[in-house]
Write an enzyme that holds these catalytic residues in place. Structure first.
Site, PDB file in Angstrom:
ATOM      1  CG  ASP A  36     -20.679  -1.780 -26.969  1.00  0.00           C
ATOM      2  OD1 ASP A  36     -19.880  -2.743 -27.004  1.00  0.00           O
ATOM      3  OD2 ASP A  36     -20.819  -1.044 -25.973  1.00  0.00           O
ATOM      4  N   GLY A  37     -21.790  -4.690 -27.893  1.00  0.00           N
ATOM      5  CA  GLY A  37     -22.562  -5.739 -27.222  1.00  0.00           C
ATOM      6  C   GLY A  37     -22.292  -7.145 -27.720  1.00  0.00           C
ATOM      7  N   GLY A  39     -19.794  -9.154 -26.979  1.00  0.00           N
ATOM      8  CA  GLY A  39     -19.352 -10.007 -25.869  1.00  0.00           C
ATOM      9  C   GLY A  39     -20.530 -10.450 -25.012  1.00  0.00           C
ATOM     10  NE  ARG A  40     -22.365  -5.595 -22.944  1.00  0.00           N
ATOM     11  CZ  ARG A  40     -22.701  -4.334 -23.167  1.00  0.00           C
ATOM     12  NH1 ARG A  40     -23.722  -3.795 -22.516  1.00  0.00           N
ATOM     13  NH2 ARG A  40     -22.023  -3.594 -24.029  1.00  0.00           N
ATOM     14  CG  HIS A  53     -15.887 -10.189 -31.183  1.00  0.00           C
ATOM     15  ND1 HIS A  53     -16.449  -8.969 -30.892  1.00  0.00           N
ATOM     16  CD2 HIS A  53     -15.027 -10.470 -30.160  1.00  0.00           C
ATOM     17  CE1 HIS A  53     -15.935  -8.522 -29.748  1.00  0.00           C
ATOM     18  NE2 HIS A  53     -15.082  -9.414 -29.282  1.00  0.00           N
ATOM     19  CB  THR A  82      -7.127   4.236 -30.215  1.00  0.00           C
ATOM     20  OG1 THR A  82      -8.093   5.120 -29.633  1.00  0.00           O
ATOM     21  CG2 THR A  82      -6.872   4.664 -31.644  1.00  0.00           C
ATOM     22  CG  LEU A 147     -23.541   2.300 -47.948  1.00  0.00           C
ATOM     23  CD1 LEU A 147     -24.417   3.328 -47.250  1.00  0.00           C
ATOM     24  CD2 LEU A 147     -23.729   0.936 -47.289  1.00  0.00           C
ATOM     25  NE  ARG A 204     -21.865   2.266 -26.834  1.00  0.00           N
ATOM     26  CZ  ARG A 204     -20.647   2.518 -26.388  1.00  0.00           C
ATOM     27  NH1 ARG A 204     -20.202   3.759 -26.353  1.00  0.00           N
ATOM     28  NH2 ARG A 204     -19.870   1.544 -25.962  1.00  0.00           N
ATOM     29  NE  ARG A 210     -18.965   3.384 -22.142  1.00  0.00           N
ATOM     30  CZ  ARG A 210     -19.516   2.601 -21.202  1.00  0.00           C
ATOM     31  NH1 ARG A 210     -20.265   3.132 -20.252  1.00  0.00           N
ATOM     32  NH2 ARG A 210     -19.327   1.293 -21.218  1.00  0.00           N
ATOM     33  CD  GLU A 223     -31.170  15.199 -33.859  1.00  0.00           C
ATOM     34  OE1 GLU A 223     -31.682  14.693 -32.829  1.00  0.00           O
ATOM     35  OE2 GLU A 223     -30.984  16.418 -34.001  1.00  0.00           O
TER      36      GLU A 223
HETATM   37  C1  IPE Z   1     -16.806   0.959 -28.441  1.00  0.00           C
HETATM   38  O1  IPE Z   1     -17.173  -0.135 -27.678  1.00  0.00           O
HETATM   39  C2  IPE Z   1     -15.881   0.544 -29.545  1.00  0.00           C
HETATM   40  C3  IPE Z   1     -16.483  -0.279 -30.592  1.00  0.00           C
HETATM   41  C4  IPE Z   1     -17.726  -0.612 -30.690  1.00  0.00           C
HETATM   42  C5  IPE Z   1     -15.568  -0.696 -31.624  1.00  0.00           C
HETATM   43  P1  IPE Z   1     -16.398  -0.525 -26.342  1.00  0.00           P
HETATM   44  O2  IPE Z   1     -17.050  -1.753 -25.835  1.00  0.00           O
HETATM   45  O3  IPE Z   1     -14.944  -0.581 -26.585  1.00  0.00           O
HETATM   46  O4  IPE Z   1     -16.709   0.727 -25.412  1.00  0.00           O
HETATM   47  P2  IPE Z   1     -16.667   0.888 -23.829  1.00  0.00           P
HETATM   48  O5  IPE Z   1     -15.356   0.331 -23.364  1.00  0.00           O
HETATM   49  O6  IPE Z   1     -17.810   0.113 -23.273  1.00  0.00           O
HETATM   50  O7  IPE Z   1     -16.821   2.348 -23.588  1.00  0.00           O
HETATM   51  C1  IPE Z   2     -18.271  -4.487 -29.620  1.00  0.00           C
HETATM   52  O1  IPE Z   2     -18.631  -5.504 -28.753  1.00  0.00           O
HETATM   53  C2  IPE Z   2     -17.150  -4.901 -30.520  1.00  0.00           C
HETATM   54  C3  IPE Z   2     -15.858  -4.275 -30.184  1.00  0.00           C
HETATM   55  C4  IPE Z   2     -15.679  -3.348 -29.289  1.00  0.00           C
HETATM   56  C5  IPE Z   2     -14.706  -4.721 -30.929  1.00  0.00           C
HETATM   57  P1  IPE Z   2     -17.906  -5.708 -27.356  1.00  0.00           P
HETATM   58  O2  IPE Z   2     -16.796  -6.671 -27.522  1.00  0.00           O
HETATM   59  O3  IPE Z   2     -17.506  -4.410 -26.759  1.00  0.00           O
HETATM   60  O4  IPE Z   2     -19.072  -6.376 -26.507  1.00  0.00           O
HETATM   61  P2  IPE Z   2     -19.428  -6.086 -24.998  1.00  0.00           P
HETATM   62  O5  IPE Z   2     -19.610  -4.619 -24.841  1.00  0.00           O
HETATM   63  O6  IPE Z   2     -18.274  -6.595 -24.195  1.00  0.00           O
HETATM   64  O7  IPE Z   2     -20.679  -6.842 -24.765  1.00  0.00           O
HETATM   65 MG    MG Z   3     -18.447  -3.104 -25.546  1.00  0.00          MG
END
Ligand code: IPE
Ligand code: IPE
Ligand code: MG
Length: 256
Positions: A36-37, A39-40, A53, A82, A147, A204, A210, A223
């Site tokens: 995750d992250g 976008g940020r 991405h 999903t 792997l 995560r 979460r 864990e």
């Molecule tokens: C979880 O990240 C899904 C993936 C990393 C593929 P999200 O960015 O979709 O999760 P939320 O919306 O912050 O819970």
């Molecule tokens: C995780 O990064 C990739 C996917 C969920 C596809 P995000 O796109 O959720 O990035 P943030 O959480 O917005 O920074």
């Molecule tokens: Mg995200």
């Protein structure tokens, strides 16, 4: 990078060897990552989200390499949930092209690394060219013995459990077994992950605390390890840190 601390090198003294041996024994067999992250990461650099991405995709190669190096057996990566269909169409379109790009660029390297590609999630509902790139990669890497790179794509844990319940219900109707014969194992055997062990360590990135509908059943005793680092910046050192922390945990499974 303190990469070679674990099982593979540096057997200089008996004491070291013992530590190395212990470390080797406590290497998690299955690591699952919520990447995750992205976008940020892009936002912080004044770039469009899709740049994050792309960078995130490149980071997968780096983490696969280190996971293979540590002899992790299964690496499950959450690539698209999903719920991610709620995003703007342009972002979804880009995300759906990424597996094609990734495999085009990295499949030869993954072959060299003996990586076996698998997926969990509703791959059938992905755009045709995304699905066929993935199916080709699965086929091509099928007999690799290193792997297992398990990509969770169009994956949702609640959907997975609903599907499991439905197929068990059908089998009961057909008289394959009775309701009283349904156990925890029956549910597990009908999940996408029926052929895999549960994740030992679930990571995560990006500071969110979460699970976002990821492996809810399978992570009952995983864990958990969280970091503020955004996925494109998550590197080998942090991966190793997560493993080191895991090795210090005491897994009790409800016992004492
Ligand atoms: C979880 O990240 C899904 C993936 C990393 C593929 P999200 O960015 O979709 O999760 P939320 O919306 O912050 O819970
Ligand atoms: C995780 O990064 C990739 C996917 C969920 C596809 P995000 O796109 O959720 O990035 P943030 O959480 O917005 O920074
Ligand atoms: Mg995200």
């Amino acid at each position: 990078m303190a990469l070679f601390k674990l099982p593979f090198t540096n057997k200089s003294t008996n004491k070291d060897s013992k530590e190395i041996h212990n470390s080797f024994e406590k290497i998690p067999e299955h690591i699952a990552i919520i990447m995750d992250g992205n976008g940020r990461w892009a936002q912080k650099k004044g770039l469009p989200r899709i740049a994050g991405h792309r960078e995130g995709m490149d980071n997968i190669k780096r983490i696969v390499k280190i996971a293979n190096h540590f002899r992790i057996k299964i690496l499950t990566l959450y690539a698209f949930s999903t719920e991610n269909w709620k995003r703007p169409t342009s972002e979804i379109d880009f995300l759906m092209k990424l597996p094609i790009d990734f495999l085009q660029h990295y499949l030869p390297e993954l072959m060299e690394e003996n990586v076996k590609i698998q997926t969990i999630g509703e791959v059938d509902d992905l755009p045709g060219n995304t699905k066929s790139a993935i199916m080709r990669a699965i086929e091509q890497t099928e007999s690799n013995t290193g792997l297992i790179l398990n990509i969770a794509i169009n994956y949702g844990s609640k959907f997975e459990i609903v599907q499991s319940v439905k197929s068990i219900y059908k089998e009961v109707i057909h008289g394959n077994y009775s309701i009283d014969e349904i156990t925890e194992d029956t549910i597990a055997e009908h999940l996408y992950t029926s052929h895999l062990t549960d994740p030992d360590l679930l990571i995560r990135t990006s500071g969110e605390l979460r699970l976002s509908n990821f492996l809810l059943w399978q992570s009952a005793y995983s864990e958990l390890w969280f970091t503020d680092t955004l996925w494109p910046d998550f590197n080998e050192d942090e991966f190793e840190q997560a493993i080191n922390d895991y090795q210090k945990r005491k897994r009790r499974y409800g016992g004492i």
